[in-house]
Design an enzyme around this catalytic site. Structure first.
Site, mmCIF file in Angstrom:
data_model
loop_
_atom_site.group_PDB
_atom_site.id
_atom_site.type_symbol
_atom_site.label_atom_id
_atom_site.label_comp_id
_atom_site.label_asym_id
_atom_site.label_seq_id
_atom_site.Cartn_x
_atom_site.Cartn_y
_atom_site.Cartn_z
ATOM 1 N N LYS A 198 -26.483 4.005 5.716
ATOM 2 C CA LYS A 198 -26.120 3.272 4.500
ATOM 3 C C LYS A 198 -25.578 1.884 4.833
ATOM 4 C CE LYS A 198 -24.614 2.011 0.551
ATOM 5 N NZ LYS A 198 -25.340 1.802 -0.663
ATOM 6 N N CYS A 252 -21.415 -4.496 -2.673
ATOM 7 C CA CYS A 252 -22.041 -3.702 -1.612
ATOM 8 C C CYS A 252 -22.380 -4.549 -0.394
ATOM 9 C CB CYS A 252 -23.306 -3.048 -2.162
ATOM 10 S SG CYS A 252 -22.984 -2.188 -3.700
HETATM 11 N N1 SAJ Z 1 -29.416 -12.293 -2.903
HETATM 12 C C1 SAJ Z 1 -29.850 -13.513 -2.418
HETATM 13 N N2 SAJ Z 1 -31.146 -13.627 -2.002
HETATM 14 C C2 SAJ Z 1 -32.015 -12.576 -2.074
HETATM 15 C C3 SAJ Z 1 -31.574 -11.337 -2.546
HETATM 16 C C4 SAJ Z 1 -30.255 -11.209 -2.964
HETATM 17 O O1 SAJ Z 1 -29.087 -14.495 -2.345
HETATM 18 O O2 SAJ Z 1 -33.182 -12.778 -1.706
HETATM 19 C C5 SAJ Z 1 -28.026 -12.147 -3.368
HETATM 20 C C6 SAJ Z 1 -27.941 -11.778 -4.856
HETATM 21 O O3 SAJ Z 1 -28.025 -12.925 -5.677
HETATM 22 C C7 SAJ Z 1 -26.593 -11.099 -4.917
HETATM 23 C C8 SAJ Z 1 -26.492 -10.404 -3.551
HETATM 24 O O4 SAJ Z 1 -27.433 -11.046 -2.713
HETATM 25 O O5 SAJ Z 1 -25.555 -12.056 -5.025
HETATM 26 C C9 SAJ Z 1 -26.764 -8.913 -3.575
HETATM 27 O O6 SAJ Z 1 -27.869 -8.603 -4.420
HETATM 28 P P1 SAJ Z 1 -28.984 -7.517 -4.074
HETATM 29 O O7 SAJ Z 1 -29.925 -7.441 -5.200
HETATM 30 O O8 SAJ Z 1 -29.567 -7.813 -2.740
HETATM 31 O O9 SAJ Z 1 -28.175 -6.160 -3.882
HETATM 32 P P2 SAJ Z 1 -27.075 -5.326 -4.729
HETATM 33 O O10 SAJ Z 1 -25.726 -5.634 -4.155
HETATM 34 O O11 SAJ Z 1 -27.222 -5.491 -6.191
HETATM 35 O O12 SAJ Z 1 -27.503 -3.815 -4.323
HETATM 36 C C10 SAJ Z 1 -27.565 -3.466 -2.946
HETATM 37 C C11 SAJ Z 1 -28.924 -2.775 -2.661
HETATM 38 N N3 SAJ Z 1 -29.133 -2.686 -1.213
HETATM 39 C C12 SAJ Z 1 -30.282 -3.100 -0.609
HETATM 40 O O13 SAJ Z 1 -31.176 -3.621 -1.225
HETATM 41 C C13 SAJ Z 1 -30.386 -2.878 0.855
HETATM 42 C C14 SAJ Z 1 -28.942 -1.400 -3.308
HETATM 43 O O14 SAJ Z 1 -30.125 -0.700 -2.948
HETATM 44 C C15 SAJ Z 1 -27.707 -0.592 -2.855
HETATM 45 O O15 SAJ Z 1 -27.684 0.696 -3.441
HETATM 46 C C16 SAJ Z 1 -26.482 -1.349 -3.318
HETATM 47 O O16 SAJ Z 1 -26.472 -2.614 -2.646
HETATM 48 C C17 SAJ Z 1 -25.261 -0.517 -2.958
HETATM 49 O O17 SAJ Z 1 -24.705 0.129 -3.859
HETATM 50 O O18 SAJ Z 1 -24.910 -0.436 -1.773
#
Ligand code: SAJ
Length: 398
Positions: A198, A252
Site C-alpha cells: 500500500k 494519501c
Molecule cells: N496529481 C498531479 N499530477 C498527476 C496526478 C495527480 O499533480 O498526474 C496530484 C493531484 O492533483 C492531487 C494529488 O496528486 O493533488 C493526488 O491525486 P491522485 O489522483 O493521484 O490520488 P488520490 O490521493 O486522490 O488517491 C490515491 C490513489 N493512489 C494511486 O493512484 C496510487 C488511490 O488509488 C488510493 O486509494 C488513495 O490515494 C489512497 O487512499 O491511498
C-alpha cells in the site's frame, strides 16, 4: 469501524450485497446523519447507495461497537506535520473498543494505511492481551483500501485486493470474506507485505508526479512548453509521464511515503527528497505568481480551483490552499479572488464566482483542472488578460 471516505462506502456496498452492517463511528452527528439515510461526505453514487441500504434495514450506524462476525477498521492514521511521524492512536483505541464484543471465530481486518508491522504487532497485541489466540480464536488480516476518491464505489467493487494475513489461515478467511463483494482478483500474502505494498503504490505515484513537476521547472527555464514535451514523450511506447501541477494534495500520496521513510530512514533518501520537493511546489507557484504581479504592476489575482484535484469538492490538504495562504501572508497581491465551484463554503476563505474572477481579476491563475473551467472561452480572455495555467488546461487552444 470508522464511517469516513472508505468506511461508509464499504458499509453501504456490503449492505447492498446482502450483509447486515453496523457502521460504527465515535462522532454522534455522523451516526445520526447515516441513520436518517443521508451522508456527510461528497462522493458520486454514495448518497443513493446509503439511502437504499438504510431503508432496507441492512445498514444502521452506532456510536459503539456491537457483536459481529467481521470487524473492518477504516479509521484515520494521520502523519504529524512537524515530525512526519504516523499517529496510530485511532487504530489502537478502535481495537481496544471492540475487545468487549469480540468473540471466538471473529475476523478483524485493518484497512487504514499503516507502517509495516502494525497488524501483527499493534492490532495483534491488543487482541492477544485480551486472551485470544490469533489464527485460532480470532483471524486478523491487513487489506489496504486502494480506491480513488471520486470513483470510490466503482473501485471498491472492481479493484483487485491485497489480503495480508497474520497467518495463512487468517489470509484465507479474509480473502473468502472479500470475495463476497469484490469482483477484482484477491491476492493473498502476509500482513507485513500487504502493508508495504500500500505504501509503495502511493510512493510510486509521488515519485512520478515529482518527475513531472521538476520537468515543468526545467522546461520553463529553457523556454520549452512542458505540456507539449510531455504529450510527445508519451507517444513513446514505454514512457508514461504524469501531469505537473501546483503540488500534491489529498490525504494519501502526500502522507503515505512518510510511513516508508519512518520505517527505513537511512535507506529512503530519494523518497524523502521527492516528498520534500513536491511539498515545496506551492511555494514555488506562489513566488511565480508574485513575480508576474510585480512585473505587470497587477492589482488583482484570481485563483481558480481550491480542491486538491479535479472535479471533487475536497479542499483538505490542497496545494491551492497553501498557495492562497502564502499569497495572503506576503501581502504582495492587492486583491485576491478565489473560486471553487464545487463548494459553497470554505473556512477562512471568501469565495467568488467564476464569472467574478474572470471579469474582475487582472491575472487569472488556473490551479485545478475542473471540467467547468474548460468551458470558459480562454482564447478570448487571454487576448486581454494574463492567464497563468499550472494545469495545462489551455494547452492546445492556440
Ligand atoms: N496529481 C498531479 N499530477 C498527476 C496526478 C495527480 O499533480 O498526474 C496530484 C493531484 O492533483 C492531487 C494529488 O496528486 O493533488 C493526488 O491525486 P491522485 O489522483 O493521484 O490520488 P488520490 O490521493 O486522490 O488517491 C490515491 C490513489 N493512489 C494511486 O493512484 C496510487 C488511490 O488509488 C488510493 O486509494 C488513495 O490515494 C489512497 O487512499 O491511498
Amino acid at each position: 469501524m470508522g464511517l469516513g471516505y472508505v468506511g461508509l462506502p464499504t458499509a453501504a456496498l456490503l449492505a447492498s450485497r446482502g450483509h447486515n452492517v453496523i457502521g460504527v463511528d465515535t462522532n454522534q452527528s455522523v451516526v445520526d446523519t447515516i441513520n436518517s439515510g443521508k451522508i456527510h461526505i461528497v462522493e458520486p453514487e454514495l448518497d443513493i447507495l446509503v439511502k437504499t441500504a438504510v431503508e432496507s434495514g441492512r445498514l444502521t450506524a452506532s456510536p459503539v461497537p456491537v457483536p459481529a462476525d467481521v470487524f473492518i477498521i477504516c479509521v484515520p492514521t494521520p502523519v504529524s506535520r512537524e515530525t512526519h511521524e504516523g499517529d496510530m492512536r485511532c487504530v489502537v483505541s478502535c481495537v481496544q473498543s471492540l475487545i468487549p464484543v469480540l468473540q471466538s471465530g471473529n475476523l478483524v481486518l485493518l484497512e487504514s494505511t499503516s507502517p509495516p508491522g502494525t497488524t501483527e504487532q499493534l492490532v495483534g497485541q491488543v487482541i492477544e492481551a485480551a486472551g485470544f489466540r490469533i489464527g485460532q480464536d480470532i483471524y486478523v488480516a491487513y487489506c489496504p483500501e486502494r480506491v480513488l476518491p471520486g470513483a470510490t464505489i466503482r473501485e471498491l467493487t472492481r479493484n483487485e485486493r491485497i489480503v495480508g494475513g497474520v497467518s495463512d489461515r487468517c489470509a484465507e478467511e479474509a480473502a473468502a470474506f472479500y470475495r463476497t463483494f469484490v469482483q477484482g482478483d484477491i491476492h493473498q500474502t502476509d500482513a507485513r507485505t500487504a502493508e508495504t505494498v500500500k505504501l509503495v503504490e502511493n510512493t510510486s505515484r509521488d515519485y512520478q508526479i515529482a518527475f513531472a513537476n521538476e520537468l515543468s521547472l526545467i522546461c520553463e527555464s529553457i523556454d520549452v512548453n512542458t505540456w507539449e514535451v510531455i504529450r510527445l514523450a508519451n507517444r513513446h511506447p514505454r514512457v508514461r509521464i504524469l501531469e505537473p501541477g501546483p503540488g500534491v494534495g489529498g490525504h494519501c500520496i502526500a502522507v503515505d511515503p512518510w510511513f516508508l521513510i519512518q520505517s527505513a530512514p537511512e535507506e529512503a533518501k530519494l523518497i524523502r527528497a521527492v516528498r520534500e520537493f513536491n511539498d515545496s511546489m506551492p511555494l514555488i507557484v506562489a513566488n511565480r505568481i508574485e513575480e508576474i504581479v510585480a512585473k505587470k504592476s497587477a492589482q488583482s489575482v484570481a485563483l481558480l480551483g481550491m480542491a486538491y484535484k479535479a472535479n471533487i469538492d475536497d479542499c483538505r490538504e490542497s496545494p491551492s490552499i497553501n498557495i492562497y495562504q502564502i499569497l495572503k501572508q506576503n501581502g504582495r497581491v492587492p486583491t485576491l479572488y478565489v473560486c471553487e465551484p464545487n463548494t459553497s463554503h470554505l473556512d477562512g476563505v471568501e469565495l467568488s464566482t467564476l464569472k467574478t474572477c474572470i471579469e474582475e481579476a487582472d491575472i487569472i491563475v488556473i490551479l485545478v483542472k475542473h471540467s467547468i473551467f474548460a468551458e470558459v472561452n480562454w482564447v478570448e480572455i487571454m487576448r486581454e488578460k494574463t492567464v497563468l495555467d499550472f494545469k495545462g488546461l489551455t494547452h492546445g487552444l492556440f
